[in-house]
Design a protein around this motif. Structure first.
Motif, mmCIF file in Angstrom:
data_model
loop_
_atom_site.group_PDB
_atom_site.id
_atom_site.type_symbol
_atom_site.label_atom_id
_atom_site.label_comp_id
_atom_site.label_asym_id
_atom_site.label_seq_id
_atom_site.Cartn_x
_atom_site.Cartn_y
_atom_site.Cartn_z
ATOM 1 N N ILE A 59 -10.516 -11.567 -24.637
ATOM 2 C CA ILE A 59 -11.790 -11.375 -23.964
ATOM 3 C C ILE A 59 -12.353 -12.673 -23.376
ATOM 4 O O ILE A 59 -13.415 -12.663 -22.742
ATOM 5 N N ASP A 60 -11.650 -13.771 -23.548
ATOM 6 C CA ASP A 60 -12.030 -14.996 -22.855
ATOM 7 C C ASP A 60 -11.513 -15.005 -21.422
ATOM 8 O O ASP A 60 -11.892 -15.866 -20.620
ATOM 9 N N LEU A 61 -10.660 -14.049 -21.087
ATOM 10 C CA LEU A 61 -10.062 -13.969 -19.757
ATOM 11 C C LEU A 61 -10.755 -12.884 -18.934
ATOM 12 O O LEU A 61 -11.300 -11.922 -19.480
ATOM 13 N N TYR A 62 -10.723 -13.041 -17.614
ATOM 14 C CA TYR A 62 -11.248 -11.997 -16.754
ATOM 15 C C TYR A 62 -10.414 -10.730 -16.915
ATOM 16 O O TYR A 62 -9.201 -10.795 -17.118
ATOM 17 N N PRO A 63 -11.053 -9.553 -16.792
ATOM 18 C CA PRO A 63 -10.295 -8.302 -16.885
ATOM 19 C C PRO A 63 -9.506 -8.053 -15.603
ATOM 20 O O PRO A 63 -9.493 -8.892 -14.693
ATOM 21 N N ASP A 64 -8.880 -6.884 -15.530
ATOM 22 C CA ASP A 64 -8.157 -6.505 -14.321
ATOM 23 C C ASP A 64 -9.084 -6.631 -13.112
ATOM 24 O O ASP A 64 -10.252 -6.219 -13.167
ATOM 25 N N GLN A 65 -8.582 -7.155 -12.017
ATOM 26 C CA GLN A 65 -9.413 -7.287 -10.822
ATOM 27 C C GLN A 65 -9.778 -5.917 -10.256
ATOM 28 O O GLN A 65 -10.866 -5.706 -9.745
ATOM 29 N N THR A 66 -8.863 -4.960 -10.374
ATOM 30 C CA THR A 66 -9.143 -3.600 -9.928
ATOM 31 C C THR A 66 -8.995 -2.649 -11.117
ATOM 32 O O THR A 66 -8.549 -3.037 -12.202
ATOM 33 N N ASP A 67 -9.320 -1.396 -10.871
ATOM 34 C CA ASP A 67 -9.239 -0.380 -11.922
ATOM 35 C C ASP A 67 -7.976 0.468 -11.806
ATOM 36 O O ASP A 67 -7.932 1.583 -12.300
ATOM 37 N N ILE A 68 -6.950 -0.063 -11.158
ATOM 38 C CA ILE A 68 -5.773 0.748 -10.831
ATOM 39 C C ILE A 68 -5.077 1.299 -12.074
ATOM 40 O O ILE A 68 -4.613 2.444 -12.078
ATOM 41 N N ARG A 69 -5.017 0.541 -13.161
ATOM 42 C CA ARG A 69 -4.333 1.059 -14.363
ATOM 43 C C ARG A 69 -5.056 2.277 -14.916
ATOM 44 O O ARG A 69 -4.422 3.263 -15.319
ATOM 45 N N LEU A 70 -6.384 2.232 -14.915
ATOM 46 C CA LEU A 70 -7.148 3.380 -15.393
ATOM 47 C C LEU A 70 -7.004 4.556 -14.424
ATOM 48 O O LEU A 70 -6.856 5.708 -14.845
ATOM 49 N N ARG A 71 -7.026 4.279 -13.143
ATOM 50 C CA ARG A 71 -6.876 5.364 -12.173
ATOM 51 C C ARG A 71 -5.504 6.026 -12.288
ATOM 52 O O ARG A 71 -5.376 7.234 -12.139
ATOM 53 N N GLU A 72 -4.496 5.235 -12.568
ATOM 54 C CA GLU A 72 -3.160 5.813 -12.758
ATOM 55 C C GLU A 72 -3.112 6.670 -14.022
ATOM 56 O O GLU A 72 -2.435 7.712 -14.053
ATOM 57 N N ALA A 73 -3.838 6.256 -15.063
ATOM 58 C CA ALA A 73 -3.923 7.074 -16.278
ATOM 59 C C ALA A 73 -4.659 8.387 -15.993
ATOM 60 O O ALA A 73 -4.313 9.438 -16.544
#
Length: 369
Positions: A59-73
């Protein structure tokens, strides 16, 4: 006339009623059952918890730049009937509502909704200077007033909010009614069908937005991970629609919008089929049980297809709410939602439902025959 800094304020943002969420459980020495916020009676999805734990050291790192992994799920969850670019995600269903309004509404445009309903439809549309048109649900059964909505449409109408099942009434829009409505409205209006409670429906003539998206209607299906998946605290929601509308809304979708833990929790929850099935089973069993008990106590209620009931309490709404809290039960008065005098009660697990019935028996021990 100019009045200092006040001259730069938007006139349509003058102080008015704002949306207030349900209260948190107050400090107490006795057990409190929170049946006021339509949260999952079983808690969070275990697979979602596991997924969150797996990324806590990142959580010290930025998350995914886009939501593509969730959209694929989500594509997988919808059986491949929609493409990834037909989904839009956000920090809660409420933020998705805000995003839709921000994308389509100019000052002076019109938004139609039907009270009693979810308050953000009106509150959020006010932020963008929309004229709000309330075509109330038809009493006594809280049915959609199709003709009333059609008569309210003008050349400035941009968005119509429909909800099925509806919050706070628990009622739904039958397939025949929705199809008739979609055939009769102008094609340049966007329909937002809020289907956040769709998993709990057992009515045979219920329908989602999905088949109408596939047919190319200008309709958006609004969803959330707060209810069925037990992720209210992660604030994540989504909608699906035609590729044309989705790609347009995506123009205002911020990068790095979703927290890492929310992305992982949502993907984990989508795969937690056993938990989803147990949640649905618990709600439907509890719904049938409480309906029977309301009948015995002669408490007026409306048949529900959601994970809550709206009732006409045996006491004035605030007095009833306070007395229920004294008995360890939190419930939600819904005058703010356009249902004056009514109270909404979330369906809990077996223990919570039993405690609710015991509290009702104490408050209303001798119902009128």
């Amino acid at each position: 006339m100019e009045k200092g800094i006040e001259s730069i304020f938007k006139p349509h943002l003058e102080p008015k009623e704002v949306y207030k969420g349900g209260k948190n459980i107050p400090p107490s020495l006795k057990k409190i059952y929170k049946l006021s916020s339509n949260e999952n009676p079983l808690g969070p999805s275990p697979k979602a918890i596991q997924a969150i734990k797996s990324v806590l050291d990142q959580i010290d790192l930025y998350p995914d730049q886009t939501d593509i992994r969730l959209r694929e799920a989500l594509v997988k969850d919808f059986g491949g009937k929609l493409a990834a670019d037909q989904f839009i995600t956000g920090n809660s269903g409420s933020e998705v509502i805000d995003m839709i309004l921000r994308a389509f509404i100019n000052e002076g445009d019109e938004v139609i909704y039907s009270n009693p309903c979810f308050l953000p439809y009106s509150v959020f549309s006010r932020w963008y200077g929309a004229k709000q048109i309330d075509v109330p649900l038809r009493e006594p059964d809280y049915e959609l007033d199709v003709d009333g909505i059609l008569n309210a449409i003008t050349h400035r109408t941009k968005i119509i909010f429909l909800t099925s099942p509806n919050n706070p009434t628990g009622t739904y829009i039958p397939k025949s009614v929705l199809e008739d409505f979609l055939e009769r409205i102008p094609k340049n209006i966007v329909i937002v069908l809020d289907e956040v409670y769709r998993h709990f429906v057992d009515a045979q003539d219920y329908v989602m937005a999905l088949p109408y998206v596939l047919k190319g209607h200008n309709i958006i299906g609004l969803n959330s991970f707060s209810k069925t998946y037990g992720l209210a605290g992660q604030r994540i929601g989504y909608c699906y629609t035609t590729a044309t509308i989705a790609n347009y809304i995506r123009l205002i979708h911020k990068p790095f919008l979703l927290p890492l833990t929310s992305i992982e929790a949502a993907i984990g929850a989508l795969n937690d089929h056993e938990f989803i099935e147990e949640t649905i089973r618990t709600v439907r069993i509890g719904r049938a049980y409480l309906a029977r008990e309301f009948e015995k106590l002669q408490i007026k209620y409306w048949p529900s297809q959601a994970n809550f009931f709206i009732i006409d309490p045996p006491l004035p709404e605030m007095e009833f709410t306070d007395k229920m809290l004294d008995e360890g039960i939190m419930v939600r008065p819904v005058s703010q939602f356009g249902a004056p005098g009514k109270v909404r009660i979330t369906i809990g697990d077996r223990e919570a439902n039993g405690a609710l019935v015991n509290a009702l028996q104490k408050i209303n021990p001798h119902p009128k025959r």
